[in-house]
Design a protein around this motif. Structure first.
Motif, PDB file in Angstrom:
ATOM      1  N   VAL A 280       0.828  -1.213   0.000  1.00 18.05           N
ATOM      2  CA  VAL A 280       0.000   0.000   0.000  1.00 18.05           C
ATOM      3  C   VAL A 280       0.862   1.262   0.000  1.00 18.05           C
ATOM      4  N   THR A 281       1.875   1.309   0.878  1.00 17.17           N
ATOM      5  CA  THR A 281       2.719   2.500   0.967  1.00 17.17           C
ATOM      6  C   THR A 281       3.436   2.815  -0.349  1.00 17.17           C
ATOM      7  N   PRO A 282       4.092   1.840  -1.012  1.00 16.68           N
ATOM      8  CA  PRO A 282       4.756   2.161  -2.280  1.00 16.68           C
ATOM      9  C   PRO A 282       3.812   2.635  -3.382  1.00 16.68           C
ATOM     10  N   VAL A 283       2.567   2.154  -3.381  1.00 14.81           N
ATOM     11  CA  VAL A 283       1.642   2.582  -4.441  1.00 14.81           C
ATOM     12  C   VAL A 283       1.050   3.954  -4.143  1.00 14.81           C
ATOM     13  N   LEU A 284       0.965   4.330  -2.858  1.00 15.43           N
ATOM     14  CA  LEU A 284       0.397   5.633  -2.496  1.00 15.43           C
ATOM     15  C   LEU A 284       1.426   6.757  -2.528  1.00 15.43           C
ATOM     16  N   ASN A 285       2.705   6.441  -2.334  1.00 19.13           N
ATOM     17  CA  ASN A 285       3.728   7.483  -2.296  1.00 19.13           C
ATOM     18  C   ASN A 285       3.725   8.392  -3.518  1.00 19.13           C
ATOM     19  N   PRO A 286       3.697   7.852  -4.759  1.00 22.09           N
ATOM     20  CA  PRO A 286       3.670   8.754  -5.922  1.00 22.09           C
ATOM     21  C   PRO A 286       2.425   9.641  -5.941  1.00 22.09           C
ATOM     22  N   LEU A 287       1.276   9.093  -5.546  1.00 12.81           N
ATOM     23  CA  LEU A 287       0.049   9.891  -5.531  1.00 12.81           C
ATOM     24  C   LEU A 287       0.147  11.012  -4.507  1.00 12.81           C
ATOM     25  N   ILE A 288       0.666  10.709  -3.326  1.00 10.80           N
ATOM     26  CA  ILE A 288       0.781  11.709  -2.264  1.00 10.80           C
ATOM     27  C   ILE A 288       1.706  12.840  -2.692  1.00 10.80           C
ATOM     28  N   TYR A 289       2.855  12.486  -3.268  1.00 11.45           N
ATOM     29  CA  TYR A 289       3.832  13.515  -3.617  1.00 11.45           C
ATOM     30  C   TYR A 289       3.435  14.306  -4.865  1.00 11.45           C
ATOM     31  N   THR A 290       2.718  13.690  -5.796  1.00 12.10           N
ATOM     32  CA  THR A 290       2.321  14.426  -7.001  1.00 12.10           C
ATOM     33  C   THR A 290       1.084  15.272  -6.768  1.00 12.10           C
ATOM     34  N   LEU A 291       0.115  14.763  -6.015  1.00  5.91           N
ATOM     35  CA  LEU A 291      -1.115  15.507  -5.788  1.00  5.91           C
ATOM     36  C   LEU A 291      -0.897  16.717  -4.886  1.00  5.91           C
ATOM     37  N   ARG A 292       0.086  16.660  -3.997  1.00  4.54           N
ATOM     38  CA  ARG A 292       0.312  17.736  -3.036  1.00  4.54           C
ATOM     39  C   ARG A 292       1.537  18.586  -3.369  1.00  4.54           C
ATOM     40  N   ASN A 293       2.180  18.340  -4.492  1.00  2.00           N
ATOM     41  CA  ASN A 293       3.412  19.050  -4.819  1.00  2.00           C
ATOM     42  C   ASN A 293       3.302  19.689  -6.201  1.00  2.00           C
ATOM     43  N   LYS A 294       3.261  21.006  -6.232  1.00  2.00           N
ATOM     44  CA  LYS A 294       3.080  21.725  -7.493  1.00  2.00           C
ATOM     45  C   LYS A 294       4.278  21.565  -8.421  1.00  2.00           C
ATOM     46  N   GLU A 295       5.494  21.493  -7.856  1.00  2.00           N
ATOM     47  CA  GLU A 295       6.682  21.365  -8.688  1.00  2.00           C
ATOM     48  C   GLU A 295       6.721  20.020  -9.402  1.00  2.00           C
ATOM     49  N   VAL A 296       6.352  18.942  -8.688  1.00  2.00           N
ATOM     50  CA  VAL A 296       6.326  17.614  -9.308  1.00  2.00           C
ATOM     51  C   VAL A 296       5.226  17.549 -10.364  1.00  2.00           C
ATOM     52  N   LYS A 297       4.053  18.109 -10.050  1.00  2.00           N
ATOM     53  CA  LYS A 297       2.966  18.135 -11.037  1.00  2.00           C
ATOM     54  C   LYS A 297       3.368  18.946 -12.261  1.00  2.00           C
ATOM     55  N   GLY A 298       4.068  20.057 -12.032  1.00  2.00           N
ATOM     56  CA  GLY A 298       4.535  20.871 -13.156  1.00  2.00           C
ATOM     57  C   GLY A 298       5.528  20.123 -14.018  1.00  2.00           C
ATOM     58  N   ALA A 299       6.451  19.396 -13.385  1.00  2.00           N
ATOM     59  CA  ALA A 299       7.442  18.622 -14.133  1.00  2.00           C
ATOM     60  C   ALA A 299       6.771  17.516 -14.944  1.00  2.00           C
ATOM     61  N   LEU A 300       5.785  16.849 -14.339  1.00  2.00           N
ATOM     62  CA  LEU A 300       5.046  15.809 -15.068  1.00  2.00           C
ATOM     63  C   LEU A 300       4.300  16.396 -16.255  1.00  2.00           C
ATOM     64  N   SER A 301       3.708  17.572 -16.070  1.00  2.00           N
ATOM     65  CA  SER A 301       2.983  18.233 -17.165  1.00  2.00           C
ATOM     66  C   SER A 301       3.922  18.580 -18.315  1.00  2.00           C
TER      67      SER A 301
END
Length: 308
Positions: A280-301
């Motif tokens: 559960v933890t490894p699958v949720l980590n990317p969601l937690i960090y991307t949904l709450r982090n504008k810089e990571v979301k920007g880089a993904l975009s």
């Protein structure tokens, strides 16, 4: 390692013996494994190739994503194989190897979360000194150190477990080889192994956990007395919130599993806790960090736009 055992292989009994559920569980955990590799792989890729994310915070996040991919790969492929197999065997050497890499990667991740909490503490409470304190050399040294400590911590358990005598049942009531289930099968005195599990592994788990709590306690006190801007306070706490969620998701089940005495645990509880921190933890980590982090979301975009 000296193998003084009559057992040459173990049988992993897995999550359930109900045949009708095997195919369903295979599909579920295959999808989860794909999400773990894809999500953490995406974060690792953008952290490496996006220059805007070349900072200590994202350096450690890249380490976390790498650990999550490897950590889940230690247990999930074998679990998936056993869902479709009638003979759920793993060799003695394979079992000890799985135990080693599971504790190696798991303890490294626990220590990494403590280092990430320290990084947030310096960034928020010592912003002017942050580039000087958290320089590239120190970050690299801290990362290498926790990987080395994790490796030798796991090697200790692997050697000590491999030297036990297994002369009775070879049925492991778990979906992977871990120290506690193997100690239950061992013949003879296992007090030293249990002491090492409770003391050494407990210290590696509790140490970073208390460091994390102390860091966030100091951050909250610092922000409460030093920051008079609500927007700045909200931004700082939001940055820390994602990391703290990951800490709770990992540490809570780990501490319940390894700090609790063997007599007070049950097979079903241990398996549920193991799913929490290894799946559960490894699958949720990317969601937690991307949904709450504008810089990571920007880089993904930016990556997605370049692909299109």
């Amino acid at each position: 390692m000296l193998n003084q055992t009559l057992v040459t292989e173990f049988l992993l009994l897995g999550l359930t013996d109900i045949q009708i559920l095997q195919t369903f569980l295979f599909t579920v955990f295959l999808a989860i494994y794909f999400l773990i590799v894809a999500g953490n792989g995406a974060i690792l890729t953008i952290v490496i190739f996006d220059p805007r994310l070349h900072s200590p915070m994202y350096f450690f996040l890249g380490n976390l994503s790498c650990l999550d991919i490897c950590y889940s790969t230690v247990t999930l492929p074998k679990m998936l194989e056993n869902f479709l197999s009638t003979h759920k065997a793993i060799s003695f050497l394979g079992c000890i190897s799985q135990l080693h890499f599971f504790h190696f990667l798991g303890s490294t991740e626990a220590m990494l979360l403590g280092v990430m909490a320290f990084d947030r503490f310096v960034a928020i409470c010592k912003p002017l000194h942050y580039p000087l304190i958290m320089n590239h050399q120190l970050c690299t040294q801290m990362a290498i150190t926790i990987w080395i400590i994790g490796f030798f911590h796991a090697l200790m358990h692997a050697i000590m477990t491999s030297r036990l005598n297994f002369c009775g049942s070879n049925h492991i009531h778990h979906f992977f080889c871990d120290v506690k289930p193997l100690l239950e099968l061992a013949c003879g005195n296992t007090e030293l192994n249990q002491w090492l599990l409770n003391t050494v592994t407990g210290t590696i788990g509790m140490g970073p956990f208390f460091l994390t709590l102390l860091s966030y306690f100091y951050i909250i006190i610092y922000l409460f007395f030093k920051t008079h801007s609500c927007s700045l306070l909200h931004k700082a706490l939001s940055t820390c919130a994602s990391h703290f969620m990951v800490v709770i998701l990992l540490y809570a089940p780990v501490l319940l599993t390894y700090i609790r005495p063997a007599s007070g645990s049950s097979i079903d509880q241990d398996r549920i806790m193991a799913i929490m921190y290894s799946v559960v933890t490894p699958v949720l980590n990317p969601l937690i960090y991307t949904l709450r982090n504008k810089e990571v979301k920007g880089a993904l975009s930016r990556v997605i736009r370049r692909r299109l």
